[in-house]
Scaffold this active site. Structure first.
Site, PDB file in Angstrom:
ATOM      1  N   LEU A  15      -9.269   2.595  10.442  1.00 36.77           N
ATOM      2  CA  LEU A  15      -9.739   1.307  10.971  1.00 36.77           C
ATOM      3  C   LEU A  15      -9.024   0.954  12.271  1.00 36.77           C
ATOM      4  CD1 LEU A  15     -11.478  -1.235  10.535  1.00 36.77           C
ATOM      5  CD2 LEU A  15      -9.596  -2.192   9.196  1.00 36.77           C
ATOM      6  N   SER A  16      -7.731   1.279  12.348  1.00 41.38           N
ATOM      7  CA  SER A  16      -6.950   0.901  13.525  1.00 41.38           C
ATOM      8  C   SER A  16      -7.368   1.668  14.774  1.00 41.38           C
ATOM      9  CB  SER A  16      -5.448   1.116  13.256  1.00 41.38           C
ATOM     10  OG  SER A  16      -5.125   2.492  13.224  1.00 41.38           O
ATOM     11  N   ASP A  59       0.811  -1.211   0.000  1.00 39.27           N
ATOM     12  CA  ASP A  59       0.000   0.000   0.000  1.00 39.27           C
ATOM     13  C   ASP A  59       0.850   1.268   0.000  1.00 39.27           C
ATOM     14  OD1 ASP A  59      -2.267  -1.509  -0.059  1.00 39.27           O
ATOM     15  OD2 ASP A  59      -2.795  -1.225   2.050  1.00 39.27           O
ATOM     16  N   THR A  85     -10.000   1.742   5.581  1.00 40.20           N
ATOM     17  CA  THR A  85      -9.424   0.475   6.050  1.00 40.20           C
ATOM     18  C   THR A  85      -7.959   0.618   6.449  1.00 40.20           C
ATOM     19  OG1 THR A  85      -9.036  -0.084   3.724  1.00 40.20           O
ATOM     20  CG2 THR A  85     -10.985  -1.015   4.758  1.00 40.20           C
ATOM     21  N   ASP A 122      -4.860  12.022  21.455  1.00 40.88           N
ATOM     22  CA  ASP A 122      -3.593  11.908  20.729  1.00 40.88           C
ATOM     23  C   ASP A 122      -3.659  12.513  19.339  1.00 40.88           C
ATOM     24  OD1 ASP A 122      -2.607  10.621  22.904  1.00 40.88           O
ATOM     25  OD2 ASP A 122      -2.545   8.619  22.021  1.00 40.88           O
ATOM     26  N   ASN A 162      -5.586   8.287   1.235  1.00 35.21           N
ATOM     27  CA  ASN A 162      -6.034   7.568   2.428  1.00 35.21           C
ATOM     28  C   ASN A 162      -6.561   8.509   3.513  1.00 35.21           C
ATOM     29  OD1 ASN A 162      -5.818   4.919   1.729  1.00 35.21           O
ATOM     30  ND2 ASN A 162      -3.958   4.496   2.895  1.00 35.21           N
ATOM     31  N   GLU A 163      -5.657   9.288   4.103  1.00 39.60           N
ATOM     32  CA  GLU A 163      -6.095  10.104   5.233  1.00 39.60           C
ATOM     33  C   GLU A 163      -5.157  11.254   5.517  1.00 39.60           C
ATOM     34  OE1 GLU A 163      -2.975   7.882   6.406  1.00 39.60           O
ATOM     35  OE2 GLU A 163      -4.801   6.693   6.407  1.00 39.60           O
TER      36      GLU A 163
END
Length: 287
Positions: free
Chosen positions: A191-192, A72, A187, A176, A146-147
């Protein structure tokens, strides 16, 4: 067809498959351009490395298709290089989970044959863009597939992230940090931290707090044209804005906005691909 190839330089056990991939491309008379770093890696690993049409030395290139060989992380770097060039990306996984990469190396020959015979589909994936509202501290590479993560820097103290949506105050997240994720990135980091999984073709973004200091702070799904305003508050002088893993340090008083990008990334998918199958196979649902 002109094809640009980008790859990880940490995939020695897949070298035979990579050789077969280039042989398949040659069989179809594809004009293959190879990224310089990956080509140098091939020259070290292969007795008779492929002869490229050209060597890609920067992001000033054109192609009909880009191939990403790796996991990824490699796919995200390829997406950054493609940017707004409107070049579809085929991801071939030689990493670990490889959620962004549709094909396995064992299937690469079949996948290339399918592409050359027009047996594939293209999905358009939304990006998000980070804009600094302080001209003295611009964001140089602002687009994320992604983010975007707002993170504390060099301190054990919490960071407070004052957040608005379309100029309306939402809340101040304390913990945090904060993640603003695309459907594609739902994902990943999202997701984590307990955020929801979205269909990658949905028109949404997700706001997910990282280790919030309040049980009432939950992930929030928003429409993708919402403009998210961010102001970080911390004892530290700086805070981090991570854009698909690329870290940017900004002074604590620098406000930013996060919004839908003006362009998309095109992802090549097999006609056999489905999001539901990916959930089962990559995340082991039901096992």
């Amino acid at each position: 067809m002109r094809i640009a190839v980008f790859g990880s330089v940490h995939q020695d056990r897949f070298i035979d498959g990579i050789k077969l991939l280039f042989e398949t491309l040659a069989k179809h008379n594809a004009a293959v351009d190879i990224h310089e770093k990956f080509y140098n890696y091939l020259c070290r690993m292969v007795d008779n490395p492929p002869i490229p049409n050209s060597i890609i030395t920067d992001d000033n290139f054109s192609a009909d298709l880009a191939i990403s060989l790796g996991g990824d992380g490699t796919f995200l770097r390829t997406a950054k290089r493609v940017s707004d060039k409107n070049i579809p990306i085929l991801g071939i996984n030689t990493g670990h989970l490889g959620y962004l990469t549709d094909a396995k190396m064992d299937d690469a020959e079949i996948v290339i044959d399918d592409i050359m015979n027009n047996r594939y589909k293209i999905e358009c994936r939304n990006l998000i863009e980070v804009v600094s509202l302080d001209e003295k501290h611009p964001i140089s590479e602002p687009f994320a597939l992604n983010e975007v993560a707002i993170l504390r820097q060099d301190t054990s103290s919490i960071i407070s992230v004052e957040t608005s949506v379309d100029d309306a105050y939402l809340t101040t997240y304390k913990g945090d940090g904060l993640i603003i994720s695309t459907p594609t990135g739902s994902t990943a980091y999202n997701l984590s931290v307990g955020g929801p999984i979205l269909d990658p073709n949905s028109q949404n973004i997700v706001i997910s707090p990282i280790s919030p200091h309040s049980l009432t702070m939950r992930p929030l799904v928003m429409r993708d044209d919402a403009v998210i305003g961010i102001k970080a508050i911390s004892r530290a002088e700086m805070y981090n804005v991570s854009i698909d893993g690329r870290s940017n340090s900004l002074p604590i008083d620098t406000p930013i906005i996060i919004r839908k990008a003006p362009h998309t990334i095109k992802v090549v998918q097999s006609l056999r691909h489905s999001f539901i199958h990916t959930l089962r196979s990559k995340l082991n649902w039901g096992v």
